[in-house]
Design an enzyme around this catalytic site. Structure first.
Site, PDB file in Angstrom:
ATOM      1  N   ASP A 139       0.859  -1.062   0.035  1.00  0.00           N
ATOM      2  CA  ASP A 139      -0.088  -0.030  -0.079  1.00  0.00           C
ATOM      3  C   ASP A 139       0.740   1.423   0.014  1.00  0.00           C
ATOM      4  OD1 ASP A 139      -2.145  -1.179   0.107  1.00  0.00           O
ATOM      5  OD2 ASP A 139      -2.555  -1.123   2.325  1.00  0.00           O
ATOM      6  N   ASP A 160      -5.188  -3.400   4.956  1.00  0.00           N
ATOM      7  CA  ASP A 160      -5.468  -3.114   6.361  1.00  0.00           C
ATOM      8  C   ASP A 160      -7.010  -3.294   6.216  1.00  0.00           C
ATOM      9  OD1 ASP A 160      -6.207  -1.020   4.426  1.00  0.00           O
ATOM     10  OD2 ASP A 160      -4.735   0.253   5.413  1.00  0.00           O
ATOM     11  N   ASP A 201      -9.537  -6.212   2.222  1.00  0.00           N
ATOM     12  CA  ASP A 201      -8.152  -6.586   1.771  1.00  0.00           C
ATOM     13  C   ASP A 201      -8.167  -8.213   2.182  1.00  0.00           C
ATOM     14  OD1 ASP A 201      -7.677  -4.056   0.588  1.00  0.00           O
ATOM     15  OD2 ASP A 201      -6.447  -3.568   2.525  1.00  0.00           O
TER      16      ASP A 201
HETATM   17  P1  ATP Z   1      -3.550   3.171  -0.153  1.00  0.00           P
HETATM   18  O1  ATP Z   1      -4.224   1.883  -0.809  1.00  0.00           O
HETATM   19  O2  ATP Z   1      -2.332   3.230  -0.405  1.00  0.00           O
HETATM   20  O3  ATP Z   1      -3.778   3.030   1.290  1.00  0.00           O
HETATM   21  P2  ATP Z   1      -5.597   5.073  -0.143  1.00  0.00           P
HETATM   22  O4  ATP Z   1      -5.624   5.162   1.550  1.00  0.00           O
HETATM   23  O5  ATP Z   1      -5.579   6.345  -0.764  1.00  0.00           O
HETATM   24  O6  ATP Z   1      -4.527   4.239  -0.786  1.00  0.00           O
HETATM   25  P3  ATP Z   1      -8.310   4.487  -0.001  1.00  0.00           P
HETATM   26  O7  ATP Z   1      -8.577   4.780   1.495  1.00  0.00           O
HETATM   27  O8  ATP Z   1      -9.317   3.239  -0.620  1.00  0.00           O
HETATM   28  O9  ATP Z   1      -6.918   4.373  -0.326  1.00  0.00           O
HETATM   29  O10 ATP Z   1      -8.622   5.790  -0.806  1.00  0.00           O
HETATM   30  C1  ATP Z   1      -9.235   5.966  -2.062  1.00  0.00           C
HETATM   31  C2  ATP Z   1      -9.376   7.429  -2.402  1.00  0.00           C
HETATM   32  O11 ATP Z   1     -10.572   7.791  -1.802  1.00  0.00           O
HETATM   33  C3  ATP Z   1      -8.295   8.245  -1.962  1.00  0.00           C
HETATM   34  O12 ATP Z   1      -7.386   8.625  -2.779  1.00  0.00           O
HETATM   35  C4  ATP Z   1      -9.225   9.600  -1.828  1.00  0.00           C
HETATM   36  O13 ATP Z   1      -9.394  10.416  -2.788  1.00  0.00           O
HETATM   37  C5  ATP Z   1     -10.367   9.214  -1.173  1.00  0.00           C
HETATM   38  N1  ATP Z   1     -10.607   9.287   0.159  1.00  0.00           N
HETATM   39  C6  ATP Z   1      -9.819   8.695   1.036  1.00  0.00           C
HETATM   40  N2  ATP Z   1     -10.090   8.875   2.395  1.00  0.00           N
HETATM   41  C7  ATP Z   1     -11.339   9.532   2.250  1.00  0.00           C
HETATM   42  C8  ATP Z   1     -12.365   9.904   3.109  1.00  0.00           C
HETATM   43  N3  ATP Z   1     -11.935   9.659   4.362  1.00  0.00           N
HETATM   44  N4  ATP Z   1     -13.350  10.747   2.745  1.00  0.00           N
HETATM   45  C9  ATP Z   1     -13.405  10.722   1.458  1.00  0.00           C
HETATM   46  N5  ATP Z   1     -12.612  10.306   0.516  1.00  0.00           N
HETATM   47  C10 ATP Z   1     -11.539   9.845   0.739  1.00  0.00           C
END
Ligand code: ATP
Length: 920
Positions: free
Chosen positions: A334, A664, A668
C-alpha cells in the site's frame, strides 16, 4: 448467561433487549460502572480462553518418548540388560532420559516464544462504561459490558446485539460458513441453533460491514468459541511444510536404517559372529545413522527466527511464513501509511476562483491561508473568504468523522489522517469543529468506503450567509468530499464568484493533475442546498452537486522507505505500489521512494525494464489473458479497489511469483489470504485483515517487511547450515559400523560412544548454529526458489565428502593405533575424539555456506565459542575420568594421539575449505 449461568429459559437470543439488560444488571446506554466491572472481573475472571488441553507437563514429557528411535533405544536397553550388560543398558536408558529432557526444554522454549507472540496479538475492544466510550483490552471485558463494533472488528466476547446498522458478520471461525451473515436484533425462539441466531454475535467472528452495539453475555471459556476449544483442545501446532517434510524424511530414513540394521544382524549371525556383539553393532548402526534431532532443531531454529522478527516489529502469525519470506519475489505494498507516514497536512486549496497556500505544520490548527498575491486571507472572518473557498473548507470540516485533540501543547487527531488534515485546515480558517457543528448540525451520513471513494453528509443549514443560489425553501445542505473523479461525477456545476456556473471538468482535472504531480493527495469537495424533504442517498446524488474546490495534502514518504526499497531491489525483489490514490500522486510518491527513477521509469530489474503505471480502469479493461503480462510489467497500480488486489496477486502468482501483499481493510482479506505472505498493518489495520494475514507489522512501516524478508533468509540459511552440519555425523557413524560388520572387524566406535557423540554434539555444537547472525550480503543475492530442494547438489556433495573424511579418518586412526600397540579401548577413544574434533572444525565451516570460516571471524558467534568449549571439556572428561572410562569403554590417550587427531581434523578442515573455495 452470567451473572447466572445460561439455561434454556434465559438463553440471551430468546430474550428481549430489556430483559437481557435487567438480567445482567447493566444499562444499554451507559454500560456498566467501573465498580461493577471490578466486581465482575474478580468474579468471572478475564475474558481469555484457557490454555488448550493436552499440553500438560506430564503429557509433554511423555510425548518425547513417542519416537521410533526411542523405541529402538528402549528395546536395546532392555535386551542389553537381559544380557547382563548393565553399564551399557544404563547408558542407553540415561540417553533416553536426557534426550527426552532436551526435547522437552526445546519444545517448551519454542512454544513460549510463540505464546509470547500470541499475547502481542491480543485485541482491544471499544466499550461504553459509566456513559463514556473508551478502548480496553478485550481480556478485561465482563458480562454486562456494552461493546461497540464496526466493520473490521473482531467480536471480543459473546454478545446479544442491540442497535444495528447494516451489520454483517463472518462466522466462519464458528460455523465454517464464510459468507457473511446479516444480523438483526429480533427475539428468537430458544431452540434456534447457533448458526441462525441473528441477534447474537459470537466471540472470534469478524464484523465485515456496518456497525452496532451488543451486551456481553459470556466471556472466556463460557463463550461458544471456548466451548469449541474445550471440545477440540486445539493446540496450535509448531508444524510447517518444512518440518513436516523433514519429519517424513526422518521416518523413511528410520525405517530404512532399521531394515539395514536387521540385515546386518542377520549377515553377522550367518557368518558365525558372536550374537551379542553383532546385536550391539546393529543397534549402534541404527542409533548412529538416524537423524533423530532434525525436526526438533528445525522447530527451534524457526522459533528463534520468529523472535528475531518480532524484535524488528514483524509479528509472524503463521510459522510457515518464516520459511516463505526468504523466497519472496514481489512485495505489493500500500502507499498510504506503509510507504508514507500517513501524516497529512493540507498545503493547497484550489478553487475555480484561484488557489490559496496554507502554512503551518502537523495537526496544530495554527497557520495562515495565503492568497495568490501572497497576502494572508483574514481567517478570523469566515465571511471574508471567497464563497467557493469557504464552502470547500466547510465541506472538508463538516463532512468528516475525525476529531482533533490537544494534550500538553501537542495536537493530534483521532480517526482517518486524510480527514484530520481537512479538519485542521478548516480550523486554521476559523471553522473549528465546534463552530462547524453549530453552523451545520449533521442529519445523515453516507460513509466513506474504498469502493465508493467519497463521503457525503446532510446538514441543517444554520449559517448566517445564505448558501449560493439556494432556493428560499432550502434549509439544508448536502456536503461531499472524496476522490476527484468520483466527486466530479456528483457535480453538474462549479462555484465561482459566488455563483454557480457550468462545470468545467477538464479545468478541474488539469488542476488536480498539477497538484497530484507534486505528490500531493487531492480530494475534491462539493455542496448542494436542499430541503429536508429532498432525497439523500447514493443514487440521488450524481449530477446534482456543485464543485467547490480541491484540497491537496502532503503525506511525506517514510524516512526509511527509500532505503528499504533499494535494499529489496538489490535482493532481486520487485516492489509494487498498490493504492487507492490518484495515478499522478502515486507516481510522484513512487519516484520519491525510488520505485521509479527520476524520468518516471521503473528501475531495471534483471534484464527487463518494467512498464509503468496502471490504473484500476486500465486493469478492468484488459482482457484476462493479457493481465498477467501487463501486471508483471507495471510498478504502480493506482485507483485500485480491494477486489482488484486479489486479481493482481493471482496474476503475479500465475507467473510463478511468491507474493507478499499488504492490506488493512476488511476487503483486503481475500488478497491477504491468497498471497503467499499476507501482511497486515498492526496500527491502522482492521482485525479482519490481521486475522487473514500471515504477518502483522506493529509499526505499519514498509521497511519492516524488508527486515522480515532479511530475517526469513537468515532463518533458512541457519536451517540449511544445521542440516549440512548434522548429516555427515549420521552418515559417517552408520558407515563406520556397517563397514566393521561387513569386514568382520572390531567396532571402531561402540554404541554407547555413538550415543555420547550424538547427544553432546547436537546440543553443544549443532544447536548453536540457530544463533548464527545473518551473513553479510544476505540481501545481495536473489530470492530462494521455493521449488529448490533444501540441500543443493553442492551441499549434498559436501555432506558426502565430510562423511567420507570421517569414516576414512577414524578408521585409519583406529587401525593405526591398534597396529602401534594401543589396546581396543584406547584406539576407540582416539576414533571417538577424532569424530568429535572433525565435527567441531566442520561446525566452524558450516557457519557460512559459501565463505570461509576465517572470513566471518572465528569468534563472531559467542554461542559457538561457549558450545565448543563445553564440548572440549566433555571430551576431556570422557577420555580421562575413570568413572566415565568405565561407563563408556574409553581409556586415557597420550599427547601423540591428540596430535594425530588434530592433524587429521586439520586436513579434513582444509579439504572442506578447498571444496568451498572451488565451488565459489
Ligand atoms: P492506499 O491503498 O495506498 O492505502 P488510499 O488510502 O489512498 O491508498 P483508499 O483509502 O481506498 O486508498 O482511498 C481511495 C481514495 O478515496 C483516496 O485517494 C481519496 O481520494 C479518497 N478518500 C480517502 N479517504 C477518504 C475519506 N475519509 N473521505 C472521502 N474520501 C476519501
Amino acid at each position: 448467561m452470567s451473572p447466572s449461568s445460561p439455561t434454556q429459559s434465559n438463553a440471551p437470543h430468546g430474550l428481549a433487549t430489556h430483559e437481557v439488560v435487567l438480567l445482567l444488571e447493566t444499562d444499554q446506554h451507559r454500560g456498566l460502572t467501573d465498580k461493577q466491572v471490578a466486581e465482575r472481573l474478580a468474579r468471572f475472571g478475564h475474558n481469555i480462553l484457557p490454555p488448550p488441553r493436552g499440553v500438560g507437563m506430564l503429557r509433554r514429557i511423555l510425548r518425547q518418548f513417542h519416537h521410533p528411535l526411542i523405541y529402538v533405544l528402549l528395546a536395546a536397553g532392555a535386551i542389553t540388560a537381559a544380557l547382563a550388560e548393565y553399564i551399557d543398558s544404563s547408558v542407553i536408558f540415561g540417553v533416553v532420559v536426557v534426550n527426552a529432557l532436551v526435547g522437552f526444554i526445546q519444545e517448551s522454549k519454542a512454544e513460549a516464544a510463540l505464546e509470547g507472540l500470541r499475547s502481542m496479538a491480543r485485541t482491544r475492544a471499544r466499550v461504553v462504561r459509566d456513559g463514556r466510550e473508551r478502548t480496553v483490552a478485550s481480556e478485561n471485558l465482563v458480562p454486562g459490558d456494552l461493546v461497540l463494533l464496526e466493520a473490521g472488528d473482531k467480536v471480543p466476547a459473546d454478545l446479544r446485539l442491540i442497535r444495528l446498522t447494516e451489520f454483517r458478520v463472518n462466522e466462519s471461525a464458528l460455523t465454517g460458513e464464510s459468507v457473511p451473515v446479516a444480523k438483526d436484533g429480533a427475539v428468537l425462539p430458544t431452540t434456534v441453533p447457533v448458526a441462525d441466531r441473528h441477534n447474537m454475535a459470537y466471540s472470534g467472528t469478524l464484523v465485515t460491514s456496518g456497525s452496532g452495539a451488543g451486551i456481553v453475555v459470556a466471556t472466556g471459556a463460557e463463550t461458544e468459541l471456548g466451548e469449541i476449544h474445550r471440545l477440540v483442545g486445539a493446540a496450535e501446532t509448531l508444524d510447517t511444510p518444512l518440518t513436516q517434510q523433514l519429519a517424513r524424511f526422518s521416518r523413511i530414513l528410520t525405517v530404512g536404517i532399521l531394515g539395514l540394521a536387521a540385515v546386518t544382524f542377520a549377515v553377522g549371525l550367518l557368518r558365525g559372529q558372536d550374537a551379542a556383539g553383532t546385536f550391539t553393532a546393529a543397534i549402534a548402526l541404527a542409533v548412529g545413522a538416524i537423524p533423530e534431532g532434525l525436526p526438533a532443531a528445525v522447530t527451534i531454529t524457526l522459533a528463534i527466527g520468529v523472535g528475531r522478527m518480532a524484535r524488528r516489529r514483524a509479528v509472524v502469525r503463521r510459522l510457515p511464513a518464516v520459511e516463505t519470506l526468504g523466497s519472496t519475489t514481489v512485495i505489493c505494498s500500500d502507499k498510504t501509511g506503509t510507504l508514507t507516514e500517513n501524516q497529512m497536512t493540507v498545503r493547497t486549496v484550489w478553487t475555480p476562483d484561484g488557489g490559496v497556500e496554507v502554512t503551518g505544520s502537523g495537526y496544530r490548527p495554527e497557520g495562515t491561508l495565503l492568497g495568490d498575491d501572497g497576502t494572508p486571507i483574514d481567517t478570523t472572518d469566515p465571511t471574508g473568504l471567497g464563497a467557493a473557498l469557504r464552502w470547500s473548507l466547510l465541506a472538508g470540516a463538516a463532512c468528516n468523522d475525525a476529531s482533533l485533540s490537544e494534550r500538553d501543547g501537542h495536537w493530534d487527531i483521532v480517526g482517518d489522517p486524510t480527514e484530520g488534515a481537512m479538519l485542521v485546515v478548516g480550523a486554521k480558517a476559523g471553522f473549528t469543529p465546534d463552530r462547524v457543528a453549530e453552523l451545520l448540525p449533521r442529519q445523515a451520513t453516507i460513509p466513506f468506503s474504498s469502493e465508493r471513494q467519497y463521503m457525503a453528509t446532510l446538514h441543517r443549514d444554520a449559517m448566517t450567509t445564505p448558501a449560493p443560489q439556494a432556493p428560499s425553501s432550502a434549509d439544508h445542505v448536502v456536503l461531499a468530499k472524496g476522490a476527484v473523479e468520483r466527486v466530479l461525477d456528483l457535480c453538474a456545476g462549479q462555484l465561482s464568484d459566488g455563483t454557480v456556473s457550468p462545470l468545467d471538468r477538464a479545468e478541474v482535472l488539469r488542476a488536480a493533475d498539477d497538484l497530484a504531480g507534486k505528490g500531493l493527495r487531492v480530494l475534491a469537495t462539493a455542496m448542494r442546498p436542499v430541503t429536508a424533504r429532498d432525497e439523500f442517498g447514493d443514487d440521488s446524488l450524481p449530477g446534482t452537486m456543485v464543485l467547490t474546490g480541491l484540497q491537496a495534502m502532503l503525506d511525506p514518504p517514510r524516512a526509511a522507505a527509500a532505503a528499504a526499497v533499494a535494499a529489496c531491489h538489490t535482493a532481486g525483489i520487485s516492489v509494487r505500489m498498490i493504492t487507492g490514490d490518484h495515478a499522478a500522486t502515486a507516481t510522484a510518491i513512487a519516484g520519491k521512494v525510488g520505485l521509479l527513477d527520476a524520468a518516471g521509469e521503473p528501475p531495471v530489474l534483471g534484464r527487463r525494464r518494467a512498464g509503468r503505471v496502471l490504473t484500476g480502469t486500465d486493469l478492468a479493461e484488459l482482457p484476462a489473458e493479457e493481465l498477467p503480462d501487463a501486471v508483471e510489467r507495471a510498478t504502480v497500480f493506482a485507483r485500485v479497489s480491494p477486489e482488484l488486489k486479489l486479481r493482481l496477486v493471482e496474476a503475479l502468482q500465475s507467473r510463478g511469483h511468491v507474493v507478499a501483499m499488504t492490506g488493512d481493510g476488511v476487503n483486503d482479506a481475500p488478497a491477504l489470504r491468497q498471497a503467499a505472505i499476507g501482511v497486515a498493518m498492526g496500527r491502522s489495520g482492521t482485525e479482519v485483515a490481521k486475522d487473514a494475514a500471515d504477518m502483522v507489522l506493529t509499526d505499519d512501516d514498509f521497511a519492516t517487511i524488508e527486515a522480515a524478508v532479511e530475517e526469513g533468509r537468515g532463518v533458512f540459511d541457519n536451517l540449511t547450515k544445521f542440516i549440512t552440519w548434522t548429516l555427515p555425523t549420521n552418515i559417517g557413524e552408520g558407515l563406520v559400523i556397517l563397514a566393521a560388520i561387513v569386514f568382520g572387524a572390531a567396532l571402531p566406535i561402540l554404541p554407547t560412544q555413538i550415543l555420547w557423540i550424538n547427544m553432546t554434539t547436537a546440543v553443544a555444537l549443532g544447536l548453536m548454529l540457530a544463533f548464527e547472525p545473518k551473513e553479510a550480503g544476505i540481501m545481495a543475492r536473489p530470492p530462494r526458489d521455493p521449488g529448490q530442494p533444501l540441500l543443493t547438489r553442492a551441499l549434498v556433495m559436501r555432506i558426502l565428502l565430510v562423511s567420507s573424511l570421517l569414516v576414512g579418518g577414524s578408521w585409519w586412526l583406529f587401525e593405526w593405533e591398534l597396529a602401534h600397540g594401543a589396546n581396543l579401548a584406547e584406539a576407540r577413544t582416539a576414533a571417538l575424539n577424532l569424530f568429535v574434533m572433525v565435527e567441531a572444525f566442520y561446525l566452524f565451516s558450516c557457519r557460512s555456506l559459501t565463505r570461509s570460516a576465517w572470513r566471518i571471524g572465528l569468534f563472531s558467534n559467542r554461542w559457538i565459542t561457549v558450545g565448543a568449549t563445553a564440548q572440549a571439556i566433555g571430551q576431556l572428561a570422557i577420555t580421562y575420568l575413570p568413572a566415565m572410562n568405565t561407563v563408556f569403554g574409553t581409556a586415557p590417550i597420550g599427547g601423540g594421539v591428540w596430535l594425530r587427531i588434530l592433524a587429521i581434523s586439520g586436513v579434513a578442515a582444509l579439504v572442506v575449505a578447498i571444496d568451498k573455495r572451488l565451488r565459489r
